[in-house]
Design a protein around this motif. Structure first.
Motif, PDB file in Angstrom:
ATOM      1  N   ASP A  74       0.826  -1.213   0.000  1.00 28.86           N
ATOM      2  CA  ASP A  74       0.000   0.000   0.000  1.00 28.86           C
ATOM      3  C   ASP A  74       0.857   1.259   0.000  1.00 28.86           C
ATOM      4  O   ASP A  74       0.520   2.243  -0.660  1.00 28.86           O
ATOM      5  N   ALA A  75       1.967   1.237   0.721  1.00 27.77           N
ATOM      6  CA  ALA A  75       2.868   2.396   0.746  1.00 27.77           C
ATOM      7  C   ALA A  75       3.512   2.602  -0.622  1.00 27.77           C
ATOM      8  O   ALA A  75       3.682   3.742  -1.072  1.00 27.77           O
ATOM      9  N   VAL A  76       3.850   1.522  -1.302  1.00 28.69           N
ATOM     10  CA  VAL A  76       4.427   1.619  -2.654  1.00 28.69           C
ATOM     11  C   VAL A  76       3.397   2.221  -3.603  1.00 28.69           C
ATOM     12  O   VAL A  76       3.727   3.094  -4.420  1.00 28.69           O
ATOM     13  N   ARG A  77       2.148   1.795  -3.493  1.00 27.57           N
ATOM     14  CA  ARG A  77       1.089   2.355  -4.349  1.00 27.57           C
ATOM     15  C   ARG A  77       0.932   3.858  -4.110  1.00 27.57           C
ATOM     16  O   ARG A  77       0.801   4.629  -5.054  1.00 27.57           O
ATOM     17  N   ARG A  78       0.935   4.262  -2.842  1.00 28.76           N
ATOM     18  CA  ARG A  78       0.799   5.683  -2.519  1.00 28.76           C
ATOM     19  C   ARG A  78       1.974   6.489  -3.061  1.00 28.76           C
ATOM     20  O   ARG A  78       1.797   7.580  -3.605  1.00 28.76           O
ATOM     21  N   LEU A  79       3.185   5.948  -2.921  1.00 28.59           N
ATOM     22  CA  LEU A  79       4.364   6.660  -3.416  1.00 28.59           C
ATOM     23  C   LEU A  79       4.324   6.794  -4.937  1.00 28.59           C
ATOM     24  O   LEU A  79       4.581   7.868  -5.479  1.00 28.59           O
ATOM     25  N   CYS A  80       3.984   5.715  -5.626  1.00 28.38           N
ATOM     26  CA  CYS A  80       3.914   5.774  -7.086  1.00 28.38           C
ATOM     27  C   CYS A  80       2.770   6.677  -7.548  1.00 28.38           C
ATOM     28  O   CYS A  80       2.897   7.385  -8.544  1.00 28.38           O
ATOM     29  N   ASP A  81       1.678   6.661  -6.816  1.00 32.95           N
ATOM     30  CA  ASP A  81       0.568   7.575  -7.108  1.00 32.95           C
ATOM     31  C   ASP A  81       1.026   9.032  -6.986  1.00 32.95           C
ATOM     32  O   ASP A  81       0.753   9.848  -7.856  1.00 32.95           O
ATOM     33  N   ALA A  82       1.726   9.325  -5.888  1.00 32.34           N
ATOM     34  CA  ALA A  82       2.210  10.684  -5.666  1.00 32.34           C
ATOM     35  C   ALA A  82       3.235  11.080  -6.722  1.00 32.34           C
ATOM     36  O   ALA A  82       3.225  12.211  -7.205  1.00 32.34           O
ATOM     37  N   ALA A  83       4.104  10.163  -7.105  1.00 31.35           N
ATOM     38  CA  ALA A  83       5.094  10.459  -8.147  1.00 31.35           C
ATOM     39  C   ALA A  83       4.395  10.712  -9.479  1.00 31.35           C
ATOM     40  O   ALA A  83       4.798  11.590 -10.241  1.00 31.35           O
ATOM     41  N   GLY A  84       3.330   9.987  -9.763  1.00 30.48           N
ATOM     42  CA  GLY A  84       2.562  10.208 -10.989  1.00 30.48           C
ATOM     43  C   GLY A  84       1.895  11.567 -10.992  1.00 30.48           C
ATOM     44  O   GLY A  84       1.847  12.249 -12.011  1.00 30.48           O
ATOM     45  N   ARG A  85       1.404  12.000  -9.847  1.00 30.51           N
ATOM     46  CA  ARG A  85       0.781  13.329  -9.763  1.00 30.51           C
ATOM     47  C   ARG A  85       1.823  14.428  -9.911  1.00 30.51           C
ATOM     48  O   ARG A  85       1.556  15.460 -10.493  1.00 30.51           O
ATOM     49  N   ALA A  86       3.022  14.198  -9.382  1.00 28.41           N
ATOM     50  CA  ALA A  86       4.088  15.193  -9.503  1.00 28.41           C
ATOM     51  C   ALA A  86       4.505  15.362 -10.958  1.00 28.41           C
ATOM     52  O   ALA A  86       4.930  16.429 -11.359  1.00 28.41           O
TER      53      ALA A  86
END
Length: 123
Positions: free
Chosen positions: A88-100
């Motif tokens: 779940d933490a990996v998903r959140r990090l990749c989600d945030a990187a995609g938004r950036a």
């Protein structure tokens, strides 16, 4: 934050007025002051977003996420043990990187050459 250019005796009054929720509602709804309130809100949002994006990038660099994705995309379950994080933490990090990046969040897509593309911020 002190009211710039105001005499010392007026600063407390101006700060109380600025912090008053009723005054803020009026300033945001009045056609004469709305543009100021919106501009300042956008400036604050851009500042906070820039900080958040830099923290996301720092986490990606420290975890060597881009290097781990260099050979191709991996799902969160395969990437989690390599990063020492929960899926779940990996998903959140990749989600945030995609938004950036300014695009839709996509797991395992780090951009060209494993780095985030530039995003333009107002000066």
């Amino acid at each position: 934050m002190q009211a710039a250019g105001a005499p010392p005796e007026a600063r407390g009054w101006l700060e109380r007025l600025r912090d008053d929720p009723a005054f803020r509602r009026w300033a945001e709804s009045s056609r004469w002051t709305r543009w100021i309130a919106r501009r300042r809100a956008r400036e604050l949002f851009d500042l906070v977003a820039g900080f958040v994006y830099s923290q996301v990038l720092l986490a990606c660099v420290q975890l060597r996420l881009f290097e781990r994705l260099q050979d191709g995309p991996l799902d969160a379950d395969a990437l989690a043990p390599r990063l020492g994080l929960a899926p779940d933490a990996v998903r959140r990090l990749c989600d945030a990187a995609g938004r950036a990046r300014g695009g839709p969040p996509r797991l395992g897509r780090a951009g060209r050459a494993g780095r985030l593309p530039r995003r333009r911020f107002p000066a």
